[in-house]
Design a protein around this motif. Structure first.
Motif, PDB file in Angstrom:
ATOM      1  N   LYS A 178       0.836  -1.204   0.000  1.00 27.83           N
ATOM      2  CA  LYS A 178       0.000   0.000   0.000  1.00 27.83           C
ATOM      3  C   LYS A 178       0.869   1.251   0.000  1.00 27.83           C
ATOM      4  O   LYS A 178       0.564   2.230  -0.670  1.00 27.83           O
ATOM      5  CB  LYS A 178      -0.906  -0.024   1.239  1.00 27.83           C
ATOM      6  N   LEU A 179       1.984   1.209   0.708  1.00 31.54           N
ATOM      7  CA  LEU A 179       2.917   2.329   0.741  1.00 31.54           C
ATOM      8  C   LEU A 179       3.542   2.549  -0.626  1.00 31.54           C
ATOM      9  O   LEU A 179       3.677   3.682  -1.090  1.00 31.54           O
ATOM     10  CB  LEU A 179       3.992   2.077   1.793  1.00 31.54           C
ATOM     11  N   GLU A 180       3.932   1.470  -1.301  1.00 26.01           N
ATOM     12  CA  GLU A 180       4.537   1.592  -2.627  1.00 26.01           C
ATOM     13  C   GLU A 180       3.556   2.099  -3.664  1.00 26.01           C
ATOM     14  O   GLU A 180       3.927   2.788  -4.615  1.00 26.01           O
ATOM     15  CB  GLU A 180       5.122   0.260  -3.059  1.00 26.01           C
ATOM     16  N   ARG A 181       2.269   1.760  -3.528  1.00 29.51           N
ATOM     17  CA  ARG A 181       1.249   2.202  -4.479  1.00 29.51           C
ATOM     18  C   ARG A 181       0.963   3.697  -4.361  1.00 29.51           C
ATOM     19  O   ARG A 181       0.553   4.322  -5.318  1.00 29.51           O
ATOM     20  CB  ARG A 181      -0.047   1.433  -4.264  1.00 29.51           C
ATOM     21  N   SER A 182       1.176   4.275  -3.198  1.00 31.48           N
ATOM     22  CA  SER A 182       0.793   5.682  -3.010  1.00 31.48           C
ATOM     23  C   SER A 182       1.812   6.651  -3.530  1.00 31.48           C
ATOM     24  O   SER A 182       2.876   6.397  -3.932  1.00 31.48           O
ATOM     25  CB  SER A 182       0.574   5.979  -1.542  1.00 31.48           C
TER      26      SER A 182
END
Length: 69
Positions: free
Chosen positions: A65-69
Motif C-alpha cells: 500500500k505504501l509503494e502504491r501511493s
C-alpha cells in the motif's frame, strides 16, 4: 539494567555470550555500588508494525500500500 539487590541503575556487563539455546544472549553483570553479581538473558522480541490513522483507527502496516501511493 537495574541491580536487583540495591536498585542501582549503573551496572556493568562483565561477560556476554550466547545462551545454551542460541536464541538469547546471557550477560553476567556486576553492580559497583553493592558488589552484587547477577545474570540477565536478552531475547529479540519481534512485533508486527501497526499504523495509527488520524481518526485513531489502527491497521496493520502494508508495504504494498505504501509503494502504491
Amino acid at each position: 539494567m537495574r541491580c536487583p539487590f540495591c536498585g542501582n541503575v549503573d551496572t556493568q556487563v562483565k561477560d556476554s555470550r550466547p545462551a545454551e539455546d542460541h536464541v538469547a544472549i546471557r550477560r553476567r553483570r556486576f553492580c559497583p555500588a553493592c558488589g552484587g553479581r547477577f545474570t540477565t538473558y536478552e531475547r529479540v522480541q519481534l512485533r508486527d508494525l501497526v499504523v495509527i490513522k488520524s481518526s485513531g483507527k489502527r491497521e496493520d502496516f502494508d508495504r504494498d500500500k505504501l509503494e502504491r501511493s
